[in-house]
Motif scaffolding. Structure first.
Motif, PDB file in Angstrom:
ATOM      1  N   GLU A 102       0.828  -1.213   0.000  1.00 43.11           N
ATOM      2  CA  GLU A 102       0.000   0.000   0.000  1.00 43.11           C
ATOM      3  C   GLU A 102       0.857   1.256   0.000  1.00 43.11           C
ATOM      4  O   GLU A 102       0.533   2.242  -0.679  1.00 43.11           O
ATOM      5  CB  GLU A 102      -0.946  -0.027   1.205  1.00 43.11           C
ATOM      6  N   GLU A 103       1.968   1.239   0.748  1.00 46.49           N
ATOM      7  CA  GLU A 103       2.859   2.400   0.750  1.00 46.49           C
ATOM      8  C   GLU A 103       3.490   2.611  -0.621  1.00 46.49           C
ATOM      9  O   GLU A 103       3.598   3.747  -1.103  1.00 46.49           O
ATOM     10  CB  GLU A 103       3.946   2.216   1.807  1.00 46.49           C
ATOM     11  N   ALA A 104       3.904   1.525  -1.262  1.00 47.26           N
ATOM     12  CA  ALA A 104       4.501   1.643  -2.599  1.00 47.26           C
ATOM     13  C   ALA A 104       3.488   2.153  -3.616  1.00 47.26           C
ATOM     14  O   ALA A 104       3.811   2.989  -4.470  1.00 47.26           O
ATOM     15  CB  ALA A 104       5.055   0.291  -3.044  1.00 47.26           C
ATOM     16  N   LEU A 105       2.256   1.681  -3.521  1.00 51.49           N
ATOM     17  CA  LEU A 105       1.216   2.162  -4.432  1.00 51.49           C
ATOM     18  C   LEU A 105       0.911   3.632  -4.204  1.00 51.49           C
ATOM     19  O   LEU A 105       0.713   4.403  -5.162  1.00 51.49           O
ATOM     20  CB  LEU A 105      -0.052   1.316  -4.266  1.00 51.49           C
ATOM     21  N   ALA A 106       0.874   4.036  -2.940  1.00 54.34           N
ATOM     22  CA  ALA A 106       0.601   5.441  -2.644  1.00 54.34           C
ATOM     23  C   ALA A 106       1.718   6.342  -3.168  1.00 54.34           C
ATOM     24  O   ALA A 106       1.468   7.418  -3.730  1.00 54.34           O
ATOM     25  CB  ALA A 106       0.427   5.623  -1.141  1.00 54.34           C
ATOM     26  N   ARG A 107       2.970   5.895  -3.012  1.00 53.76           N
ATOM     27  CA  ARG A 107       4.106   6.712  -3.456  1.00 53.76           C
ATOM     28  C   ARG A 107       4.130   6.859  -4.980  1.00 53.76           C
ATOM     29  O   ARG A 107       4.633   7.864  -5.502  1.00 53.76           O
ATOM     30  CB  ARG A 107       5.414   6.089  -2.982  1.00 53.76           C
ATOM     31  N   THR A 108       3.633   5.861  -5.686  1.00 47.98           N
ATOM     32  CA  THR A 108       3.654   5.908  -7.155  1.00 47.98           C
ATOM     33  C   THR A 108       2.303   6.289  -7.741  1.00 47.98           C
ATOM     34  O   THR A 108       2.064   6.109  -8.934  1.00 47.98           O
ATOM     35  CB  THR A 108       4.069   4.535  -7.712  1.00 47.98           C
ATOM     36  N   ARG A 109       1.387   6.813  -6.880  1.00 44.95           N
ATOM     37  CA  ARG A 109       0.044   7.190  -7.322  1.00 44.95           C
ATOM     38  C   ARG A 109      -0.661   6.019  -8.016  1.00 44.95           C
ATOM     39  O   ARG A 109      -1.287   6.154  -9.048  1.00 44.95           O
ATOM     40  CB  ARG A 109       0.100   8.411  -8.247  1.00 44.95           C
ATOM     41  N   TYR A 110      -0.487   4.858  -7.434  1.00 46.43           N
ATOM     42  CA  TYR A 110      -1.125   3.617  -7.869  1.00 46.43           C
ATOM     43  C   TYR A 110      -0.720   3.205  -9.287  1.00 46.43           C
ATOM     44  O   TYR A 110      -1.482   2.595 -10.020  1.00 46.43           O
ATOM     45  CB  TYR A 110      -2.645   3.700  -7.723  1.00 46.43           C
ATOM     46  N   ASN A 111       0.516   3.534  -9.646  1.00 43.30           N
ATOM     47  CA  ASN A 111       1.103   2.997 -10.880  1.00 43.30           C
ATOM     48  C   ASN A 111       1.721   1.646 -10.535  1.00 43.30           C
ATOM     49  O   ASN A 111       2.764   1.570  -9.885  1.00 43.30           O
ATOM     50  CB  ASN A 111       2.164   3.958 -11.425  1.00 43.30           C
ATOM     51  N   ARG A 112       1.088   0.569 -10.954  1.00 45.46           N
ATOM     52  CA  ARG A 112       1.514  -0.772 -10.529  1.00 45.46           C
ATOM     53  C   ARG A 112       2.922  -1.122 -11.015  1.00 45.46           C
ATOM     54  O   ARG A 112       3.677  -1.778 -10.306  1.00 45.46           O
ATOM     55  CB  ARG A 112       0.521  -1.826 -11.035  1.00 45.46           C
ATOM     56  N   THR A 113       3.251  -0.687 -12.222  1.00 50.71           N
ATOM     57  CA  THR A 113       4.581  -0.999 -12.745  1.00 50.71           C
ATOM     58  C   THR A 113       5.667  -0.371 -11.892  1.00 50.71           C
ATOM     59  O   THR A 113       6.655  -1.015 -11.520  1.00 50.71           O
ATOM     60  CB  THR A 113       4.693  -0.517 -14.203  1.00 50.71           C
ATOM     61  N   GLN A 114       5.490   0.927 -11.541  1.00 47.96           N
ATOM     62  CA  GLN A 114       6.477   1.605 -10.713  1.00 47.96           C
ATOM     63  C   GLN A 114       6.499   1.034  -9.299  1.00 47.96           C
ATOM     64  O   GLN A 114       7.569   0.902  -8.683  1.00 47.96           O
ATOM     65  CB  GLN A 114       6.185   3.114 -10.675  1.00 47.96           C
ATOM     66  N   ALA A 115       5.323   0.684  -8.783  1.00 47.48           N
ATOM     67  CA  ALA A 115       5.266   0.109  -7.440  1.00 47.48           C
ATOM     68  C   ALA A 115       5.990  -1.236  -7.400  1.00 47.48           C
ATOM     69  O   ALA A 115       6.697  -1.549  -6.436  1.00 47.48           O
ATOM     70  CB  ALA A 115       3.811  -0.055  -7.004  1.00 47.48           C
ATOM     71  N   ALA A 116       5.833  -2.042  -8.446  1.00 46.84           N
ATOM     72  CA  ALA A 116       6.533  -3.325  -8.509  1.00 46.84           C
ATOM     73  C   ALA A 116       8.045  -3.117  -8.512  1.00 46.84           C
ATOM     74  O   ALA A 116       8.791  -3.845  -7.843  1.00 46.84           O
ATOM     75  CB  ALA A 116       6.089  -4.102  -9.758  1.00 46.84           C
ATOM     76  N   ASP A 117       8.511  -2.091  -9.236  1.00 48.46           N
ATOM     77  CA  ASP A 117       9.944  -1.799  -9.252  1.00 48.46           C
ATOM     78  C   ASP A 117      10.446  -1.411  -7.862  1.00 48.46           C
ATOM     79  O   ASP A 117      11.524  -1.836  -7.431  1.00 48.46           O
ATOM     80  CB  ASP A 117      10.240  -0.662 -10.238  1.00 48.46           C
ATOM     81  N   LEU A 118       9.655  -0.596  -7.152  1.00 46.84           N
ATOM     82  CA  LEU A 118      10.057  -0.196  -5.803  1.00 46.84           C
ATOM     83  C   LEU A 118      10.178  -1.397  -4.872  1.00 46.84           C
ATOM     84  O   LEU A 118      11.067  -1.446  -4.012  1.00 46.84           O
ATOM     85  CB  LEU A 118       9.034   0.794  -5.224  1.00 46.84           C
ATOM     86  N   LEU A 119       9.295  -2.369  -5.057  1.00 43.51           N
ATOM     87  CA  LEU A 119       9.257  -3.521  -4.161  1.00 43.51           C
ATOM     88  C   LEU A 119      10.193  -4.650  -4.622  1.00 43.51           C
ATOM     89  O   LEU A 119      10.321  -5.665  -3.933  1.00 43.51           O
ATOM     90  CB  LEU A 119       7.827  -4.063  -4.076  1.00 43.51           C
ATOM     91  N   GLY A 120      10.810  -4.481  -5.790  1.00 48.77           N
ATOM     92  CA  GLY A 120      11.686  -5.537  -6.296  1.00 48.77           C
ATOM     93  C   GLY A 120      10.927  -6.739  -6.814  1.00 48.77           C
ATOM     94  O   GLY A 120      11.423  -7.863  -6.786  1.00 48.77           O
ATOM     95  N   LEU A 121       9.706  -6.512  -7.295  1.00 51.11           N
ATOM     96  CA  LEU A 121       8.869  -7.591  -7.816  1.00 51.11           C
ATOM     97  C   LEU A 121       8.629  -7.383  -9.301  1.00 51.11           C
ATOM     98  O   LEU A 121       8.809  -6.283  -9.829  1.00 51.11           O
ATOM     99  CB  LEU A 121       7.515  -7.636  -7.095  1.00 51.11           C
ATOM    100  N   THR A 122       8.199  -8.450  -9.992  1.00 50.12           N
ATOM    101  CA  THR A 122       7.680  -8.280 -11.343  1.00 50.12           C
ATOM    102  C   THR A 122       6.236  -7.800 -11.232  1.00 50.12           C
ATOM    103  O   THR A 122       5.594  -7.922 -10.178  1.00 50.12           O
ATOM    104  CB  THR A 122       7.710  -9.602 -12.129  1.00 50.12           C
ATOM    105  N   LEU A 123       5.726  -7.235 -12.314  1.00 52.00           N
ATOM    106  CA  LEU A 123       4.343  -6.757 -12.303  1.00 52.00           C
ATOM    107  C   LEU A 123       3.383  -7.900 -12.013  1.00 52.00           C
ATOM    108  O   LEU A 123       2.397  -7.735 -11.287  1.00 52.00           O
ATOM    109  CB  LEU A 123       4.016  -6.105 -13.657  1.00 52.00           C
ATOM    110  N   ARG A 124       3.673  -9.077 -12.548  1.00 61.22           N
ATOM    111  CA  ARG A 124       2.783 -10.217 -12.324  1.00 61.22           C
ATOM    112  C   ARG A 124       2.791 -10.652 -10.862  1.00 61.22           C
ATOM    113  O   ARG A 124       1.765 -11.013 -10.293  1.00 61.22           O
ATOM    114  CB  ARG A 124       3.220 -11.375 -13.223  1.00 61.22           C
ATOM    115  N   GLN A 125       3.962 -10.624 -10.238  1.00 64.50           N
ATOM    116  CA  GLN A 125       4.048 -10.973  -8.822  1.00 64.50           C
ATOM    117  C   GLN A 125       3.265  -9.980  -7.970  1.00 64.50           C
ATOM    118  O   GLN A 125       2.580 -10.368  -7.010  1.00 64.50           O
ATOM    119  CB  GLN A 125       5.506 -11.019  -8.389  1.00 64.50           C
ATOM    120  N   LEU A 126       3.356  -8.691  -8.327  1.00 58.42           N
ATOM    121  CA  LEU A 126       2.612  -7.685  -7.567  1.00 58.42           C
ATOM    122  C   LEU A 126       1.112  -7.894  -7.716  1.00 58.42           C
ATOM    123  O   LEU A 126       0.354  -7.806  -6.743  1.00 58.42           O
ATOM    124  CB  LEU A 126       3.004  -6.281  -8.046  1.00 58.42           C
TER     125      LEU A 126
END
Length: 481
Positions: A444-468
């Motif tokens: 939730e913090e990663a999504l909030a920081r990226t304005r709910y851009n899933r691709t950017q949030a996945a990068d912040l978390l070190g995940l692939t988009l599919r994993q997120l």
């Protein structure tokens, strides 16, 4: 040793002569028959390494001969020649037991490849010869009746080039079954390429599957082969095939029917020789009814269906599977399960099947002291152990777990277990619940920081988009309104 002999069954004298000359150039002998009666008489007198028959004959249909050879000469592969565009006849022949098929006009390069594959299945070139020795050991482990039946099917399917559709819940071992079919087949020395259809961006699908020419689009600095070319002579597995978008389904259907592909940016088609195996945890027939999957592609892929049973239907295999997993994970330390731990696993419902078992044991290894895993090391909730209903997603909507995904959280194997009881029930401070809370907060913090851009949030978390996406669905995290 005499040259392998092939029986040609066709009422066109010119085609029989062409095929006969082609086989002579390949160092093979052949006999020719103009109808079913002549073919049956030759089969009764001689042993053949292969039979090649037309579908339409003066005294009947080639599919009758396919059924007879499949029943009476099980070690003799039979292929059919169909009229151009007669896809339904080809599918019917494959279901009746045909090894493969060719379309008229016969392409000699495809004919040679098909014959070479067939001859690998009959090295003795004798219908009376004993069954060929078994190939490498199958990867699917288990001694239950269900698994024995699956393994027997795999050995039979390996002798055919017919497309296979593997069905089963997520985590049941669909890719292992596909690799077993390939390893037991005449294509075992050729590539096995597994493609996750749900992990490829739609805009890149055509280039990834069929390849592209230099300059076809921005960034295409060189010619590149696609999945079909990479699997040439071998097997191409389309995992999670139900996730293919409809435009790509049309292009895939043409590639399957014509056995030719055209690279992006090219004006010519290239022949391809691959065996297709598809897999999905969804109900493809339901997807067809819902308009999400093309019916004609469904019939082309679903020529033979191989269903894998869930782990809860073969609990006799849990001990064997657990021992194999522990041996792989612990290496020389020789970890083992206590009788109580094995009983606990046998009482678990396993909504995630074998993949969940692997994750549970990986977590238990971290908790165990000594060389024995006890029941408490498994960290399974009592409700699940007692066989209480588990609210797992339906097969047609559950998010696919990425194959080979690293073990990231201890709560992954049992997302449904945590939901099996209302909030506050059981032990509120249990490890799975706490890890879920931590994971939810980070996402939730990663999504909030990226304005709910899933691709950017996945990068912040070190995940692939599919994993997120998988974690968001499991934890019921929704995008901001």
């Amino acid at each position: 040793m005499p040259a392998p002999r092939i029986l040609i069954v066709d009422d066109e004298a010119d085609l029989r002569e062409l095929l006969d000359i082609t086989f002579i150039k390949m160092g093979l002998d052949s006999d020719c028959a103009a109808n079913l009666g002549e073919a049956r008489a030759l089969l009764a007198k001689n042993a053949y390494a292969m039979v090649l028959t037309d579908m339409r004959l003066p005294d009947g249909l080639g599919i009758e001969l396919v059924r007879e050879v499949a029943a009476a000469y099980r070690n003799t592969p039979i292929a059919v020649i169909t009229a151009f565009g007669s896809a339904d006849n080809a599918v019917a022949a494959l279901k009746a037991g045909a090894f493969d098929y060719l379309s008229k006009p016969v392409a000699l390069d495809q004919l040679r490849l098909m014959v070479q594959s067939a001859l690998k299945l009959t090295p003795a070139a004798s219908a009376a010869a004993p069954a060929p020795t078994a190939g490498p050991a199958l990867r699917l482990l288990g001694e239950s009746d269900a698994l024995r039946h699956v393994r027997a099917q795999i050995v039979r399917l390996a002798r055919s080039m017919a497309p296979v559709a593997i069905t089963g819940e997520s985590g049941t071992g669909k890719e292992l079954a596909a690799r077993d079919i390939h390893a037991q087949s005449a294509r075992a020395d050729k590539p096995f390429i597994a493609v996750n259809c749900g992990a490829i961006p739609e805009a890149l699908m055509e280039a990834e599957f069929f390849g592209y020419r230099k300059g076809a689009f921005t960034g295409a600095a060189d010619d590149r082969d696609g999945f079909f070319q990479a699997a040439s002579g071998g097997t191409l597995m389309l995992d999670e095939v139900a996730d293919l978008p409809l435009p790509m389904q049309v292009k895939l259907l043409r590639a399957i029917q014509e056995r030719r592909v055209r690279k992006v940016g090219s004006t010519v088609e290239e022949p391809v020789d691959v065996r297709l195996i598809s897999a999905t945890h969804q109900n493809l027939a339901a997807c067809v009814e819902a308009g999400k999957f093309r019916q004609d592609l469904y019939y082309r892929l679903n020529v033979i269906e191989l269903g894998l049973p869930p782990l809860r239907e073969r609990k006799d295999d849990i001990g064997l599977l657990a021992s194999a997993v522990l041996q792989r994970l612990s290496g020389a330390s020789r970890m083992r399960l206590s009788p109580q731990a094995l009983q606990t696993l046998c009482e678990h419902s396993f909504p995630g099947n074998v993949r969940e078992l692997e994750n549970i044991l990986e977590r238990a290894l971290a908790f165990a002291s000594g060389d024995t895993i006890d029941a408490q090391d498994l960290a399974l909730r009592p409700a699940a152990m007692a066989g209480a209903p588990v609210s797992s997603p339906s097969p047609s909507h559950s998010p696919p777990t990425p194959r080979g995904e690293p073990f990231l959280t201890a709560s992954e194997p049992a997302p449904a277990i945590a939901d099996a009881q209302p909030a506050g029930a059981g032990t509120p401070g249990s490890l799975p619940q706490q890890l879920d809370k931590v994971e939810r907060k980070l996402i939730e913090e990663a999504l909030a920081r990226t304005r709910y851009n899933r691709t950017q949030a996945a990068d912040l978390l070190g995940l692939t988009l599919r994993q997120l996406r998988y974690r968001m669905q499991r934890l019921q995290i929704h995008d901001a309104d």
